[in-house]
Motif scaffolding. Sequence first.
Motif, PDB file in Angstrom:
ATOM      1  N   LEU B  80     -50.442  23.445  53.665  1.00 33.91           N
ATOM      2  CA  LEU B  80     -50.449  22.610  53.982  1.00 33.91           C
ATOM      3  C   LEU B  80     -49.097  22.085  53.095  1.00 33.91           C
ATOM      4  O   LEU B  80     -48.640  21.095  53.690  1.00 33.91           O
ATOM      5  CB  LEU B  80     -51.244  21.547  53.083  1.00 33.91           C
ATOM      6  CG  LEU B  80     -52.912  21.244  54.258  1.00 33.91           C
ATOM      7  CD1 LEU B  80     -53.956  20.736  53.226  1.00 33.91           C
ATOM      8  CD2 LEU B  80     -52.527  21.221  55.523  1.00 33.91           C
ATOM      9  N   ARG B  81     -48.508  22.618  52.206  1.00 31.63           N
ATOM     10  CA  ARG B  81     -47.516  22.208  51.355  1.00 31.63           C
ATOM     11  C   ARG B  81     -46.138  23.049  51.696  1.00 31.63           C
ATOM     12  O   ARG B  81     -46.433  24.664  50.889  1.00 31.63           O
ATOM     13  CB  ARG B  81     -47.821  22.240  50.018  1.00 31.63           C
ATOM     14  CG  ARG B  81     -46.504  21.257  48.775  1.00 31.63           C
ATOM     15  CD  ARG B  81     -47.565  21.558  47.635  1.00 31.63           C
ATOM     16  NE  ARG B  81     -46.156  20.845  46.675  1.00 31.63           N
ATOM     17  CZ  ARG B  81     -46.723  20.762  45.833  1.00 31.63           C
ATOM     18  NH1 ARG B  81     -48.116  20.400  45.198  1.00 31.63           N
ATOM     19  NH2 ARG B  81     -46.086  20.304  44.311  1.00 31.63           N
ATOM     20  N   THR B  82     -44.685  22.510  51.911  1.00 36.95           N
ATOM     21  CA  THR B  82     -44.316  23.200  52.517  1.00 36.95           C
ATOM     22  C   THR B  82     -44.214  24.163  50.998  1.00 36.95           C
ATOM     23  O   THR B  82     -43.624  25.897  50.597  1.00 36.95           O
ATOM     24  CB  THR B  82     -42.872  22.628  52.347  1.00 36.95           C
ATOM     25  OG1 THR B  82     -43.091  22.359  53.682  1.00 36.95           O
ATOM     26  CG2 THR B  82     -41.722  23.956  52.276  1.00 36.95           C
ATOM     27  N   SER B  83     -43.651  24.029  49.831  1.00 32.20           N
ATOM     28  CA  SER B  83     -43.220  24.831  48.602  1.00 32.20           C
ATOM     29  C   SER B  83     -44.475  26.204  48.475  1.00 32.20           C
ATOM     30  O   SER B  83     -44.151  27.173  48.030  1.00 32.20           O
ATOM     31  CB  SER B  83     -42.804  24.346  47.320  1.00 32.20           C
ATOM     32  OG  SER B  83     -44.993  23.454  47.447  1.00 32.20           O
ATOM     33  N   GLN B  84     -45.953  26.371  48.874  1.00 31.35           N
ATOM     34  CA  GLN B  84     -47.012  26.670  48.714  1.00 31.35           C
ATOM     35  C   GLN B  84     -46.555  28.038  50.077  1.00 31.35           C
ATOM     36  O   GLN B  84     -46.311  29.007  50.076  1.00 31.35           O
ATOM     37  CB  GLN B  84     -48.324  26.619  49.338  1.00 31.35           C
ATOM     38  CG  GLN B  84     -48.804  25.170  48.121  1.00 31.35           C
ATOM     39  CD  GLN B  84     -49.498  24.370  48.221  1.00 31.35           C
ATOM     40  OE1 GLN B  84     -50.107  24.242  49.368  1.00 31.35           O
ATOM     41  NE2 GLN B  84     -50.762  23.769  47.260  1.00 31.35           N
ATOM     42  N   GLU B 114     -40.704  17.565  60.885  1.00 35.26           N
ATOM     43  CA  GLU B 114     -41.215  18.121  60.031  1.00 35.26           C
ATOM     44  C   GLU B 114     -41.665  18.613  60.337  1.00 35.26           C
ATOM     45  O   GLU B 114     -41.222  19.824  59.390  1.00 35.26           O
ATOM     46  CB  GLU B 114     -42.173  16.977  59.594  1.00 35.26           C
ATOM     47  CG  GLU B 114     -42.319  15.641  59.409  1.00 35.26           C
ATOM     48  CD  GLU B 114     -43.489  15.108  59.521  1.00 35.26           C
ATOM     49  OE1 GLU B 114     -43.214  14.139  57.897  1.00 35.26           O
ATOM     50  OE2 GLU B 114     -44.053  14.781  59.865  1.00 35.26           O
ATOM     51  N   ASP B 117     -38.450  21.181  60.100  1.00 38.29           N
ATOM     52  CA  ASP B 117     -37.698  21.326  59.021  1.00 38.29           C
ATOM     53  C   ASP B 117     -39.188  22.769  57.640  1.00 38.29           C
ATOM     54  O   ASP B 117     -38.064  23.206  56.870  1.00 38.29           O
ATOM     55  CB  ASP B 117     -37.924  20.708  57.872  1.00 38.29           C
ATOM     56  CG  ASP B 117     -36.977  19.373  58.153  1.00 38.29           C
ATOM     57  OD1 ASP B 117     -35.948  20.023  59.271  1.00 38.29           O
ATOM     58  OD2 ASP B 117     -36.018  18.762  57.162  1.00 38.29           O
TER      59      ASP B 117
END
Lengths: 300, 300
Positions: B80-84, B114, B117
Amino acid sequence: MTVPAGLSAFPLTPLRDDALDEGAFIGLVRRLAAHAVDSITVLGSTGSYAYLTAAERSRAAHLAVEAAGEVPVIVGVGALRTSQVLAHIADAEAAGARGVLLAPMTYQPLGDDEILDLFRAAVESSPLPVILYDNPRTTHVTFTRDLYARIAELPGIASIKIPGVPADPAEAAAHVAAIRSVIPAHVSIGVSGDASGAAGLIAGCDVWYSVIAGTLPRPALEITRAAQQGRDDRASELSARLEPLWQLFAQHGGSLRVVAAIAEQRGLAGPDCLPLPVHGLAAADRARVAEVLAQLGLDR
Amino acid sequence: MTVPAGLSAFPLTPLRDDALDEGAFIGLVRRLAAHAVDSITVLGSTGSYAYLTAAERSRAAHLAVEAAGEVPVIVGVGALRTSQVLAHIADAEAAGARGVLLAPMTYQPLGDDEILDLFRAAVESSPLPVILYDNPRTTHVTFTRDLYARIAELPGIASIKIPGVPADPAEAAAHVAAIRSVIPAHVSIGVSGDASGAAGLIAGCDVWYSVIAGTLPRPALEITRAAQQGRDDRASELSARLEPLWQLFAQHGGSLRVVAAIAEQRGLAGPDCLPLPVHGLAAADRARVAEVLAQLGLDR
């Protein structure tokens, strides 16, 4: 414990450089406590629970309980895997939460029996009251009244957080009454969808689970107190005044990006406080938010 | 590297008592390598990536690369999170993956910018080829052809995994050609939705990203090789023979629960190998799966 009636405020969990912005988060929670909201629900959808690691969530829960003082803190514990939900519940309990909010997140679509079992596992794992969180926009689960009833009869279920109610007052009252007729008396009903807050309380909901209250508690409290005092017209009028805000929420596919922009404008969070890939609003939209806030006298 | 053409097999990631069943997982991957599928994609939707922790995913990627021998391994890196996502890509790279599969998971609905990106961050973070994974049933993202085009032009995008193609062969060919017309020539197109595997290859897809191949590689290989040799009628006929399986997939809201039942019946995974809250099939449905497998001569 049952979930406190009235206003439950949902603060953001601001990030800074992809890490929990502890100062901003503590500030938001303290602000809510100072306004004496009835409860504070951290790590709701507005609190980006779905994007945060177990460690970040546990840390946020601890910080919130400490910052909230006497105000009860409810903690969102949803996750895709049952064992992760149970771990989040244990962490919330360790932090001193007074209840947990559980949305059935999905990746693979889930059937009713799977959702029921998830809630059963949750209530059996902890004495904390569990709030059933019905958010079809993010979970893609469609709760039927029958599924509400099956879950609400589990010991430990304290409340149901329903999406917005119909705009027509009679229909809204009938809608809430129909849910009430299938759930135990001790299970409260709370409305969400801020544009429906006043309408939900007037229609007989016990609680307003409110996004806007997490960032701008004052106008949400005024609406809630008016409704609690039976001043329905006043509550409706106060909510109608905020119509430009509700329109911004609708226009931006929900409240999250708009309240983040408000918090950033008010200095309650740093820039770009949402978890990527979720973007904040574009500059032109932020300008419009500022304009609406100024119009409503909510810019300071 | 480009993604190998032909058959990419998607194994389950079986759990036992809520932990990675390493023996069963290694066995599944070895079996696929022994059948010489063209690539193995672990931690796809069938591999339950969305439910597993970063540590479990990293461990599974390492085990898969070791067990796959010469067969290239692709690793699902969605989160769910880009950094993950970026952390999963780094882990896949460290494990020796030859490519990564990225679905834009959502909790808050995402806009096209989004999503773009997210893919840009992915390709910029690693030299590994990235496969755009379009799975609207689980991500609730609707990819337009325009969004395919915007993402496919990013350096590092190697392939697009599209959902099933139209049943009519001319329509299917036009559908694939229309996608091909907006993406660079080096970006391959792979079909998923196993009932569409043969039809997709015949319609011009380069790859079949196949769930059934992860558990029953032989019939999927026969279909793929026939299509690759231009024996379209033979590929269609072999796929039509499996119609009772495709019907079971449709009946159970997707392939996952059915292939898990097959793997459990064949002894390739222990009982209840899916991550709760996802249930395996009920006993009566398992009996029907066994019946269909026996009918098709796939029960041993």
